[in-house]
Design a protein around this motif. Structure first.
Motif, PDB file in Angstrom:
ATOM      1  N   ASP A   1      -5.464 -14.099   3.273  1.00  0.00           N
ATOM      2  CA  ASP A   1      -5.943 -15.340   3.868  1.00  0.00           C
ATOM      3  C   ASP A   1      -7.308 -15.684   3.290  1.00  0.00           C
ATOM      4  O   ASP A   1      -8.331 -15.599   3.967  1.00  0.00           O
TER       5      ASP A   1
ATOM      6  N   VAL B   1      -3.527  -8.986   7.841  1.00  0.00           N
ATOM      7  CA  VAL B   1      -4.313 -10.107   7.332  1.00  0.00           C
ATOM      8  C   VAL B   1      -5.558  -9.580   6.621  1.00  0.00           C
ATOM      9  O   VAL B   1      -6.342  -8.821   7.197  1.00  0.00           O
TER      10      VAL B   1
ATOM     11  N   SER C   1      -1.661 -20.997   3.928  1.00  0.00           N
ATOM     12  CA  SER C   1      -1.474 -21.135   5.374  1.00  0.00           C
ATOM     13  C   SER C   1      -0.749 -19.948   5.994  1.00  0.00           C
ATOM     14  O   SER C   1      -0.576 -19.901   7.212  1.00  0.00           O
ATOM     15  N   GLY C   2      -0.290 -19.015   5.170  1.00  0.00           N
ATOM     16  CA  GLY C   2       0.416 -17.851   5.704  1.00  0.00           C
ATOM     17  C   GLY C   2       1.883 -18.092   5.974  1.00  0.00           C
ATOM     18  O   GLY C   2       2.567 -17.211   6.509  1.00  0.00           O
TER      19      GLY C   2
ATOM     20  N   TYR D   1      -7.626 -19.136   7.259  1.00  0.00           N
ATOM     21  CA  TYR D   1      -6.767 -19.923   8.144  1.00  0.00           C
ATOM     22  C   TYR D   1      -6.707 -19.291   9.528  1.00  0.00           C
ATOM     23  O   TYR D   1      -6.540 -19.992  10.525  1.00  0.00           O
ATOM     24  N   ASP D   2      -6.855 -17.970   9.595  1.00  0.00           N
ATOM     25  CA  ASP D   2      -6.790 -17.285  10.888  1.00  0.00           C
ATOM     26  C   ASP D   2      -7.901 -17.749  11.827  1.00  0.00           C
ATOM     27  O   ASP D   2      -7.726 -17.779  13.055  1.00  0.00           O
TER      28      ASP D   2
ATOM     29  N   HIS E   1      -8.793 -10.761   3.609  1.00  0.00           N
ATOM     30  CA  HIS E   1      -9.507 -11.888   2.989  1.00  0.00           C
ATOM     31  C   HIS E   1     -10.142 -11.348   1.707  1.00  0.00           C
ATOM     32  O   HIS E   1     -11.288 -10.920   1.704  1.00  0.00           O
TER      33      HIS E   1
ATOM     34  N   TYR F   1      -0.882 -10.515   4.148  1.00  0.00           N
ATOM     35  CA  TYR F   1      -1.199 -11.930   3.990  1.00  0.00           C
ATOM     36  C   TYR F   1      -2.647 -12.063   3.542  1.00  0.00           C
ATOM     37  O   TYR F   1      -3.566 -11.767   4.295  1.00  0.00           O
TER      38      TYR F   1
END
Length: 208
Positions: free
Chosen positions: A64, A167, A44-45, A68-69, A169, A62
């Motif tokens: 992710d 952020v 969830s960060g 979640y973003d 991924h 982060y």
């Protein structure tokens, strides 16, 4: 400085809020010794958010993996859907089981929004109409469950939650390889536990 969140602003299984005090103590001990925090299993960060709040001068990455973003970006649409559901359930006691007619109305609201928007945050919506402990990630899954009136009084807020974070991924192994050359980096490794409901991870961990 933006708001310091003590829990993730949107529902997330295993959001690590009970770990914040210990994590903050670690960050305070290494202040000045590191310039980067890499949250390999970002979830969830929440840990990344906390790291940036405690060490604002550090670069915080982060990871992710669960996107979640995307759910955070859709929070206004999510709140609008939940408001429509709450209005449709006016007069029904909190936590009361929905009738089949009420359940059909809720599903119609969600389906209409999904058709109109192309994507909706089913996970957050599901937490508002399913019994505690139930998690769903698609409209088809939502259709299978008994529903209850668990819509919260106010909307969700997430302003500033990702402020200052880098952020990404990525597969955690690729991210580790990218950052491992930095001797002033702190790597945060908190993967899903064996007892975690692994259905949330789309078979990535293959724990079943």
């Amino acid at each position: 400085m933006s708001r310091n969140y003590k829990c993730a602003p949107l529902p997330f299984m295993g959001q690590k809020r009970y770990f914040l005090r210990d994590f903050t103590e670690v960050l305070e001990r290494v202040e000045g010794q590191i310039d980067t925090v890499v949250d390999l299993f970002g979830g969830s960060g929440l840990l990344s958010h906390t790291a940036k709040h405690v060490l604002p001068g550090c670069r915080v990455v982060y990871n992710d993996f669960d996107h979640y973003d995307r759910r955070l970006a859709a929070v206004e649409d999510t709140n609008a859907i939940l408001t429509a559901i709450k209005e449709r359930l006016t007069g029904l006691e909190p936590n009361k089981r929905l009738t089949e007619a009420q359940r059909a109305e809720v599903l119609a609201i969600v389906e209409e929004a999904q058709n109109r928007l192309g994507w909706v945050d089913i996970l957050t919506i599901g937490r508002s109409v399913l019994f505690s402990g139930k998690w769903v990630t698609s409209l088809d899954e939502l259709r299978k469950h008994t529903m209850y009136n668990r819509v919260r009084p106010g909307g969700y807020e997430c302003a500033g939650y990702l402020d200052g974070l880098e952020v990404v991924h990525m597969d955690y192994r690729e991210l580790f390889e990218r950052e491992r050359g930095n001797s002033r980096a702190l790597f945060v490794l908190d993967p899903p536990y064996l007892t975690t409901e692994c259905g949330m991870y789309e078979n990535y961990w293959k724990l079943t």
